[in-house]
Design a protein around this motif. Structure first.
Motif, PDB file in Angstrom:
ATOM      1  N   UNK A   1     -10.862   5.901  -3.042  1.00 26.46           N
ATOM      2  CA  UNK A   1      -9.369   5.383  -3.704  1.00 26.46           C
ATOM      3  C   UNK A   1      -8.582   6.275  -3.496  1.00 26.46           C
ATOM      4  N   UNK A   2      -8.470   7.555  -3.625  1.00 31.78           N
ATOM      5  CA  UNK A   2      -7.674   8.686  -3.155  1.00 31.78           C
ATOM      6  C   UNK A   2      -7.357   8.519  -1.859  1.00 31.78           C
ATOM      7  N   UNK A   3      -8.021   8.412  -0.724  1.00 37.10           N
ATOM      8  CA  UNK A   3      -7.981   8.280   0.711  1.00 37.10           C
ATOM      9  C   UNK A   3      -7.205   6.987   1.101  1.00 37.10           C
ATOM     10  N   UNK A   4      -7.371   6.108   0.159  1.00 33.32           N
ATOM     11  CA  UNK A   4      -6.679   4.843   0.790  1.00 33.32           C
ATOM     12  C   UNK A   4      -5.236   4.953   0.436  1.00 33.32           C
ATOM     13  N   UNK A   5      -4.887   5.958  -0.391  1.00 35.66           N
ATOM     14  CA  UNK A   5      -3.432   6.056  -0.595  1.00 35.66           C
ATOM     15  C   UNK A   5      -2.686   6.918   0.459  1.00 35.66           C
ATOM     16  N   UNK A   6      -3.684   7.767   1.127  1.00 35.34           N
ATOM     17  CA  UNK A   6      -3.271   8.573   2.116  1.00 35.34           C
ATOM     18  C   UNK A   6      -3.422   8.240   3.563  1.00 35.34           C
ATOM     19  N   UNK A   7      -4.030   7.298   3.857  1.00 38.15           N
ATOM     20  CA  UNK A   7      -4.282   6.900   5.301  1.00 38.15           C
ATOM     21  C   UNK A   7      -5.474   7.063   5.733  1.00 38.15           C
ATOM     22  N   UNK A   8      -5.491   7.474   6.965  1.00 44.96           N
ATOM     23  CA  UNK A   8      -6.830   7.680   7.839  1.00 44.96           C
ATOM     24  C   UNK A   8      -7.250   9.218   7.618  1.00 44.96           C
TER      25      UNK A   8
END
Length: 445
Positions: free
Chosen positions: A12-19
């Motif tokens: 969930x966190x990474x999905x906000x920040x890209x790859x």
């Protein structure tokens, strides 16, 4: 040192920040609930995600692209945000005053303006003030429970590869054998045609001639160089050439002919003339026709076939692009490719893209060619090529040509042969359209 974030929360966190992926830097229950321990492990590193866990089970924190320090000053960050992960989903609270997004305080942990401080005053507690530089509901974010059971800080790192390949390839010798047999046994569905003719078009130095040489090498069983190739600022190919592949030196001709052209150049009046493309696609140009960049082909010149048959036409158009240069493609070259694509569309010629030099474009692929469909960078290049040429991602395949090797490589062969299989499939689409048109004419008659 184990992360307390669940896989779902991390996603969930990474999905906000890209790859990206998260690397744990600081864990309060291991390193201590002190500002000194936090700064020792996290200062000068960025971007970061800080996460607090309280007694009531709430998970919350913040992101900043700025590195932490102990200067005592505010630091501007227009991309900073706070978040909570309550209920399994990430709720985001963007900074409202970028100039006060982060503050560098020595005796505290992550300090987001005056709104949220984790490990406040070197204690396992949270400072919360939703009325300052971030707007949030404290009851929703942390349930008004300011007692921390854990605080973690993660370094945000760019992710270079997917967990699983986005295209499936079996990297085994049996795959190479199956692909070679499929090519050998291919038969055009139209009786009057014995070989599918594929036109290779690309910028000077992209690897058109090297691609033919590489395919030829696979079927010869050793690296060979029949077509002139190499490094040059101008096209080494000056003639229209048709290369028929053979199954071994003395073997039968394969059911595919690769047609090589003069390379495209971004300068006006240089390289292949776009106006010659229609003549090539329609089968008017004979083998070894000498190109004249300053003047397109005319019907009265030597080397012009006035009444081409179906077997003389181009059945699949393949753009050869250097993967390392897709993002810096000159505007004039892009215009030429667009003009060619329009001409091919009018003639109903299927089009695809072969991306060469993928190992030079991506360090991950240079290290291991089998990682090609796990490389995030290669997929981005493919998507960019798709956008620039207006060709679907499904019609773009990456390869690695033989340019300096003396021996064949299994994985290189598999990618090259897979590209040829796609060409034959696209040629079949052309033949199907021709058959449909003939069927319609017969129906009308």
């Amino acid at each position: 040192m184990n992360s307390r974030l669940s896989r779902s929360q991390e996603r969930n966190i990474c999905s906000e920040l890209g790859s990206v992926k998260l690397k744990l830097l600081y864990k309060a229950t291991v390193h201590g609930f002190t500002g000194a321990a936090f700064h020792q492990r996290c200062d000068s590193l960025s971007p970061t995600v800080s996460v607090g866990y309280n007694v009531s089970g709430y998970v919350f924190g913040g992101y900043t692209k700025q590195p932490f320090s102990q200067s005592g000053q505010y630091v501007n960050d227009d991309q900073a945000f706070l978040f909570d992960l309550t209920g399994g989903k990430l709720k985001k609270y963007p900074v409202t005053s970028a100039a006060h997004a982060i503050r560098m305080i020595a005796n505290c942990g992550p300090y987001f303006g005056e709104s949220l401080v984790l490990v406040n005053a070197s204690q396992p507690v949270t400072h919360s003030n939703p009325k300052s530089y971030y707007n949030f509901n404290p009851a929703e974010m942390h349930g008004n429970d300011l007692n921390l059971t854990e605080c973690e800080v993660y370094l945000v790192e760019e992710c270079t590869e997917f967990e699983t390949p986005w295209r499936n390839v079996i990297w085994e010798s049996g795959t190479r054998t199956e692909l070679m047999e499929s090519i050998k046994n291919y038969k055009p569905p139209v009786r009057s045609v014995s070989q599918a003719r594929v036109l290779l078009i690309g910028q000077v130095g992209a690897g058109k001639s090297s691609f033919f040489n590489s395919i030829n090498s696979v079927f010869r069983g050793h690296v060979t160089s029949q077509a002139m190739s190499g490094s040059s600022t101008t096209s080494l190919t000056t003639q229209f050439r048709t290369y028929s592949l053979k199954d071994g030196r003395e073997g039968k001709p394969l059911p595919i002919t690769l047609c090589d052209t003069m390379g495209l150049e971004d300068g006006k009046g240089a390289g292949l003339d776009v106006d010659d493309i229609s003549s090539i696609l329609e089968g008017h140009i004979l083998d070894r026709y000498q190109f004249n960049p300053s003047a397109p082909l005319r019907a009265e010149v030597h080397g012009y076939r006035k009444s081409p048959d179906l077997k003389d036409k181009i059945h699949c158009l393949t753009y050869i692009l250097d993967a390392s240069k897709v993002s810096i493609m000159p505007a004039r070259l892009a215009e030429k490719l667009e003009a060619i694509r329009k001409k091919a569309n009018l003639l109903g010629v299927p089009q695809m893209v072969v991306l060469t030099k993928v190992d030079e474009a991506c360090p991950l692929v240079e290290k291991s060619l089998t990682s090609i469909y796990q490389s995030i960078y290669i997929k981005k290049i493919i998507q960019e090529a798709s956008s620039k040429l207006g060709i679907p991602v499904s019609c773009i395949v990456p390869v690695r040509n033989y340019t300096e090797e003396l021996d064949l490589d299994l994985n290189t062969d598999i990618l090259l042969l897979s590209a040829v299989i796609q060409m034959l499939r696209f040629a079949d689409n052309f033949f199907d359209d021709v058959s449909d048109q003939l069927g319609n004419l017969q129906t009308k008659e």
